[in-house]
Design a protein around this motif. Structure first.
Motif, PDB file in Angstrom:
ATOM      1  N   ARG A   1      26.688  36.232  47.355  1.00 25.07           N
ATOM      2  CA  ARG A   1      27.612  36.440  46.233  1.00 25.07           C
ATOM      3  C   ARG A   1      26.853  37.110  45.098  1.00 25.07           C
ATOM      4  O   ARG A   1      26.322  38.201  45.261  1.00 25.07           O
ATOM      5  CB  ARG A   1      28.267  35.121  45.838  1.00 25.07           C
ATOM      6  N   THR A   2      26.736  36.477  43.945  1.00 25.18           N
ATOM      7  CA  THR A   2      26.145  37.168  42.798  1.00 25.18           C
ATOM      8  C   THR A   2      24.830  36.572  42.326  1.00 25.18           C
ATOM      9  O   THR A   2      24.306  36.992  41.307  1.00 25.18           O
ATOM     10  CB  THR A   2      27.138  37.143  41.614  1.00 25.18           C
TER      11      THR A   2
ATOM     12  N   SER B   1      39.353  32.727  39.015  1.00 23.53           N
ATOM     13  CA  SER B   1      39.022  33.993  39.670  1.00 23.53           C
ATOM     14  C   SER B   1      38.418  34.940  38.653  1.00 23.53           C
ATOM     15  O   SER B   1      38.796  34.943  37.485  1.00 23.53           O
ATOM     16  CB  SER B   1      40.268  34.632  40.289  1.00 23.53           C
ATOM     17  N   ASP B   2      37.473  35.779  39.107  1.00 24.74           N
ATOM     18  CA  ASP B   2      37.006  36.876  38.263  1.00 24.74           C
ATOM     19  C   ASP B   2      37.835  38.110  38.613  1.00 24.74           C
ATOM     20  O   ASP B   2      38.697  38.075  39.496  1.00 24.74           O
ATOM     21  CB  ASP B   2      35.499  37.101  38.449  1.00 24.74           C
ATOM     22  N   PRO B   3      37.623  39.231  37.925  1.00 26.60           N
ATOM     23  CA  PRO B   3      38.451  40.411  38.198  1.00 26.60           C
ATOM     24  C   PRO B   3      38.367  40.910  39.639  1.00 26.60           C
ATOM     25  O   PRO B   3      39.266  41.608  40.108  1.00 26.60           O
ATOM     26  CB  PRO B   3      37.901  41.450  37.215  1.00 26.60           C
ATOM     27  N   ASP B   4      37.282  40.564  40.349  1.00 26.89           N
ATOM     28  CA  ASP B   4      37.123  41.000  41.731  1.00 26.89           C
ATOM     29  C   ASP B   4      37.695  40.002  42.733  1.00 26.89           C
ATOM     30  O   ASP B   4      37.533  40.168  43.949  1.00 26.89           O
ATOM     31  CB  ASP B   4      35.642  41.229  42.050  1.00 26.89           C
TER      32      ASP B   4
ATOM     33  N   ARG C   1      36.849  36.765  43.012  1.00 27.34           N
ATOM     34  CA  ARG C   1      35.922  35.712  43.423  1.00 27.34           C
ATOM     35  C   ARG C   1      36.151  34.472  42.582  1.00 27.34           C
ATOM     36  O   ARG C   1      36.126  34.536  41.352  1.00 27.34           O
ATOM     37  CB  ARG C   1      34.477  36.191  43.286  1.00 27.34           C
TER      38      ARG C   1
ATOM     39  N   VAL D   1      44.791  37.206  37.493  1.00 30.55           N
ATOM     40  CA  VAL D   1      44.353  37.797  38.763  1.00 30.55           C
ATOM     41  C   VAL D   1      45.138  37.187  39.915  1.00 30.55           C
ATOM     42  O   VAL D   1      45.567  37.886  40.842  1.00 30.55           O
ATOM     43  CB  VAL D   1      42.838  37.593  38.966  1.00 30.55           C
TER      44      VAL D   1
END
Length: 301
Positions: free
Chosen positions: A76-77, A179-182, A184, A276
Motif C-alpha cells: 500500500r503506501t 476512503s481516500d480519493p483513490d 483506499r 468517494v
C-alpha cells in the motif's frame, strides 16, 4: 543507517563477503565467524528474510510445532509489509510486520489495540510494528450488492463509535477511515464481526496538548491538510528551508487549537470519504454511511 552504512553493506554483497539475503544482518559479521556461518547456512532466512527473526514471528518460523508457515508481502503506501501466516498447536497465527511511519505510531497503535479498535499489538523491535493480522475486506472492497444501505448504516455506526473512542483516548486518527480519493480505506470489516481501523502512521496523540506537541505531530497534521497540498502544488520544488518555515508556521497555529478542534478533522476526512463511497456505491449507500457515523458519534458524546 546513514549513507556510509548502506555503502558498506552494498560493497560486502558486491565483493562476495555477504550473501544478498543477509544484507540487513551484515554488521553481525563482526561478532565472530561462528555466528556468521550459522546465518549463512540458515535456509529460513532465504525464505523469510529477517522477518522470521522478529519476536512475534520467531515461534512460527523456527518453532518445531509450527505448521503451514508462509510469507507474503504487501505495501500500500507505507513500504514493505510482511505477513507471516501459519499455525501453532490449537491455534492459527498470522503476524503483520511493518515499518513505523512516525515515532509515536507504536504507542498509538498499542492504545487502539488495547481498546479493540485496531489490531492487537505484538512484541516487536524498535522502528517496526508487529501486530495480529485482521482478516476481512476493506470497506471499499465490498461489492455493490454487499453495500446495501442497512449494512452501510451499521458500518457507519461502528465507525462513528470507534472514532469517538479514539478521541476519548486523546487520539486524532487523521487519516482516511472511510476512503481516500483513490478508493483506499483503512477500515477493515473483520470476518469475526465488527470493524478494525489500521495504520496509525499520521495519527496524533494529543495528551497534554500543546505542551507535548512534537515536530512529527505537526508534520503529520500538516501533510493531511488541504493547505499542505496547496503549498506543494504552488511550490513543488520547495527547498527544505521553505518547507521548514511552513511546518513551523503550521505548528504555531496547531498549538493554538484545542484538542477538540484538531480532532474535528477526523469527521471532515470521514465526510470526504463518504463522498468517494457515493461514487462507488451510490448516494443511498453514502447517505446511510453518513447517518450511521453521525449516530455513532452522537451516542458517544
Amino acid at each position: 543507517m546513514d549513507e556510509g552504512d548502506i555503502a558498506a553493506r552494498d560493497a560486502a554483497v558486491r565483493d562476495g563477503r555477504c550473501p544478498e539475503r543477509l544484507w540487513p544482518l551484515w554488521p553481525l559479521a563482526d561478532q565472530g565467524d561462528e555466528l556468521w556461518e550459522i546465518l549463512v547456512a540458515d535456509s529460513r532466512i532465504t525464505r523469510f528474510s529477517v522477518y522470521g527473526l522478529f519476536p512475534a514471528a520467531y515461534p512460527l518460523v523456527y518453532g518445531d510445532e509450527a505448521v503451514d508457515v508462509d510469507i507474503r508481502y504487501d505495501g500500500r503506501t507505507r513500504g514493505r509489509v510482511a505477513i507471516i501466516t501459519g499455525g501453532l498447536p490449537e491455534r492459527a497465527v498470522d503476524v503483520v510486520i511493518k515499518p513505523c511511519q512516525s515515532p509515536g505510531e507504536s504507542e498509538i497503535a498499542r492504545i487502539a489495540g488495547d481498546l479493540g479498535l485496531g489490531p492487537r499489538q505484538l512484541p516487536s523491535i524498535e522502528g517496526f510494528l508487529s501486530e495480529e493480522f485482521v482478516p476481512g475486506p476493506f470497506l471499499t472492497e465490498l461489492s455493490p450488492d454487499e453495500a446495501a444501505p442497512e449494512r452501510m448504516y451499521g458500518i457507519g455506526n461502528e465507525l462513528g463509535t470507534a472514532v469517538s473512542r479514539l478521541h476519548a483516548a486523546g487520539i486524532c486518527y487523521n487519516d482516511a477511515t472511510v476512503s481516500d480519493p483513490d478508493g483506499r480505506s483503512h477500515t477493515i470489516l473483520a470476518s469475526g464481526g465488527g470493524i478494525r481501523i489500521i495504520d496509525f502512521g499520521v495519527a496524533l496523540l494529543l495528551r497534554d496538548h500543546p505542551a507535548n506537541l512534537t515536530f512529527h505531530d505537526v508534520y503529520n497534521a500538516a501533510r493531511t491538510d488541504p493547505m499542505f497540498r496547496l503549498f506543494r502544488q504552488m511550490a513543488p520544488d520547495a527547498d527544505p528551508e521553505a518547507l521548514g518555515r511552513f511546518i513551523n508556521d503550521y505548528g504555531r497555529r496547531l498549538a493554538q487549537q484545542s484538542v477538540e478542534e484538531i480532532q474535528s478533522r477526523d469527521w471532515r476526512i470521514a465526510e470526504e470519504g463518504a463522498s468517494v463511497v457515493a461514487g462507488m456505491y451510490g448516494p443511498m449507500a453514502a447517505d446511510a454511511l453518513r447517518a450511521g457515523i453521525a449516530a455513532g458519534k452522537s451516542a458517544n458524546e
